[in-house]
Design an enzyme around this catalytic site. Structure first.
Site, PDB file in Angstrom:
ATOM      1  N   SER A 195       0.919  -1.155  -0.044  1.00  0.00           N
ATOM      2  CA  SER A 195       0.040  -0.014  -0.114  1.00  0.00           C
ATOM      3  C   SER A 195       0.878   1.072  -0.006  1.00  0.00           C
ATOM      4  O   SER A 195       1.656   1.449  -0.852  1.00  0.00           O
ATOM      5  CB  SER A 195      -0.833   0.157   1.305  1.00  0.00           C
ATOM      6  OG  SER A 195      -1.697   1.161   1.174  1.00  0.00           O
ATOM      7  N   THR A 196       0.764   2.134   0.893  1.00  0.00           N
ATOM      8  CA  THR A 196       1.429   3.214   0.943  1.00  0.00           C
ATOM      9  C   THR A 196       3.056   3.110   0.891  1.00  0.00           C
ATOM     10  O   THR A 196       3.629   2.196   1.446  1.00  0.00           O
ATOM     11  CB  THR A 196       1.341   4.053   2.497  1.00  0.00           C
ATOM     12  OG1 THR A 196       0.039   4.057   2.679  1.00  0.00           O
ATOM     13  CG2 THR A 196       2.227   5.471   2.553  1.00  0.00           C
ATOM     14  N   HIS A 222      -2.790  -1.024  -3.182  1.00  0.00           N
ATOM     15  CA  HIS A 222      -4.030  -0.059  -2.919  1.00  0.00           C
ATOM     16  C   HIS A 222      -3.787   1.234  -3.687  1.00  0.00           C
ATOM     17  O   HIS A 222      -2.799   1.768  -3.432  1.00  0.00           O
ATOM     18  CB  HIS A 222      -3.978   0.312  -1.403  1.00  0.00           C
ATOM     19  CG  HIS A 222      -4.264  -1.008  -0.546  1.00  0.00           C
ATOM     20  ND1 HIS A 222      -3.920  -1.052   0.740  1.00  0.00           N
ATOM     21  CD2 HIS A 222      -4.786  -2.137  -0.798  1.00  0.00           C
ATOM     22  CE1 HIS A 222      -4.231  -2.125   1.389  1.00  0.00           C
ATOM     23  NE2 HIS A 222      -4.816  -2.866   0.343  1.00  0.00           N
ATOM     24  N   MET A 315      -0.104   0.864   5.017  1.00  0.00           N
ATOM     25  CA  MET A 315      -0.689   1.401   6.340  1.00  0.00           C
ATOM     26  C   MET A 315      -1.743  -0.027   6.529  1.00  0.00           C
ATOM     27  O   MET A 315      -2.174  -0.310   5.625  1.00  0.00           O
ATOM     28  CB  MET A 315      -1.351   2.818   6.246  1.00  0.00           C
ATOM     29  CG  MET A 315      -1.915   3.116   7.534  1.00  0.00           C
ATOM     30  SD  MET A 315      -2.736   4.843   7.180  1.00  0.00           S
ATOM     31  CE  MET A 315      -1.222   5.793   6.667  1.00  0.00           C
ATOM     32  N   ASP A 318      -4.015  -5.166   6.047  1.00  0.00           N
ATOM     33  CA  ASP A 318      -4.535  -5.960   4.841  1.00  0.00           C
ATOM     34  C   ASP A 318      -3.232  -6.885   4.345  1.00  0.00           C
ATOM     35  O   ASP A 318      -2.149  -6.357   4.423  1.00  0.00           O
ATOM     36  CB  ASP A 318      -4.786  -5.128   3.543  1.00  0.00           C
ATOM     37  CG  ASP A 318      -5.354  -5.909   2.418  1.00  0.00           C
ATOM     38  OD1 ASP A 318      -5.877  -6.793   2.631  1.00  0.00           O
ATOM     39  OD2 ASP A 318      -5.325  -5.279   1.513  1.00  0.00           O
TER      40      ASP A 318
END
Length: 376
Positions: A195-196, A222, A315, A318
């Site tokens: 993600s991030t 993401h 973050m 998940d």
């Protein structure tokens, strides 16, 4: 002490709106604003903020050029605001290449179901990337090769043995980076979730993978729906392997990476050696679209212990439940180490659950993959 934030945007309305949201969190404080990139560079040097929020399209100097200048002069965690268009996606990816750590859409309603959720998300993102300031001594992705300093720092970091099942042991300070050994396991699929910080991490890993990589690679990042096609095209231009945005019915082929489309869910279906991808509606109740748990869970059902999987920077948590399913089937799970993560959330969730067998610095993950699959 509050996290000091510099807000950069040529719109007085947006500067005021963002400043109000930031200042409503007691952890954060807007110390000044800038109306263009040139002013942002000057104020970054003089005020030394902990975080900068940056627009992309501005007069005098655009946001991407400003990020480049800031990363040269005074590296500062930067969150970009972008439009959810194809051009906006390309510009945002350029900003991440230049050294920005994260991005959010300018229209907050595009990232959350209500205003309170959007406000909370922006505040959390700023607080998270502020933690990286002490590590920012160079551009995030200055070149394909990593500096000796970064490699030495990453490999001498002591892995948190209490959190990982059997982490990679750190090399003594000043020594040559350890040589990896293959476990001898056989694989038919590689799966990566992030993600991030993921766009830069994925680019760093995938550009080091040769065209003869022996398995298909599935990627879950993401990202908004309008961004994934541009990101896949960018990776495809940079990589020796083929990279594409996944489509419903895609047959998984060796040496090809499939990026889950934003706003939807990607699942593996069929049997090993003859599997396809199913692209499904994102689901109203799902927090993440695409969701690492969904994709990894489906891969566990089809491939069992023949999956080499990784959870990279991001973050939240998940991927933890998907990794739990993979682990139960005998698959291999690695995580990115804390120091090289933009946000040590997803890898930490997997580490704490005792699911990862190795915790690896970003600049050695590709090398470790190639050793494991017999290409190095």
């Amino acid at each position: 002490m509050a996290i000091k934030v510099l807000v950069v945007d040529d719109s007085s309305f947006f500067r005021r709106r963002v400043s109000e949201i930031i200042n409503s969190d007691p952890r954060l404080e807007v110390i000044d604003v800038a109306v263009n990139g040139k002013e942002a560079v000057e104020k970054a040097k003089s005020l030394k903020p902990d975080v900068i929020t940056m627009d992309i399209e501005m007069p005098v100097m655009d946001g991407i050029s400003a990020v480049r200048e800031i990363m040269k002069a005074c590296p500062t965690p930067t969150l970009m605001f972008s439009s959810l268009t194809h051009d906006g996606a390309k510009a945002t990816l350029d900003a991440l290449d230049a050294g920005a750590l994260d991005f959010l859409p300018k229209k907050f309603e595009d990232i959350a179901r209500n205003r309170d959720e959007a406000v909370s998300l922006l505040q959390k993102r700023i607080a998270e990337i502020a933690r990286k300031k002490s590590f920012m001594r160079r551009p995030v992705l200055s070149s394909q090769s990593t500096s000796t300093v970064e490699s030495r720092t990453a490999t001498t970091r002591t892995a948190t043995s209490a959190l990982t099942a059997s982490p990679v042991k750190a090399a003594p300070a000043g020594s040559i980076a350890q040589r990896f050994k293959a476990t001898g396991k056989k694989y038919q699929l590689t799966a990566i979730g992030t993600s991030t910080g993921g766009p830069v991490a994925l680019q760093k890993i995938l550009t080091a993978i040769p065209a003869n990589y022996p398995h298909p690679i599935i990627l879950v990042q993401h990202m908004p729906a309008t961004f994934t096609a541009a990101f896949a095209a960018r990776l495809n231009n940079l990589c020796k392997i083929q990279v594409k945005e996944a489509e419903d019915g895609d047959v998984l082929k060796p040496g090809c990476a499939y990026l889950a489309p934003g706003g939807l869910q990607m699942m593996v279906d069929g049997r090993p050696g003859a599997s396809r991808l199913k692209i499904l509606d994102g689901g109203e109740r799902m927090n993440y679209k695409p969701c690492v748990d969904v994709t990894f869970g489906s891969a566990a059902k089809v491939y069992g212990d023949k999956v080499l999987s990784m959870i990279l920077t991001g973050m939240g948590a998940d991927g933890r439940e998907g990794c739990r399913m993979l682990k139960a089937g005998g698959a291999t799970i690695w995580s990115q180490d804390e120091q090289s993560c933009v946000v040590y959330g997803m890898p930490q969730a997997v580490d704490k659950a005792g699911l990862s067998s190795e915790s690896l610095p970003l600049d050695r993950i590709a090398e470790r993959m190639l050793v494991e699959v017999g290409l190095k």
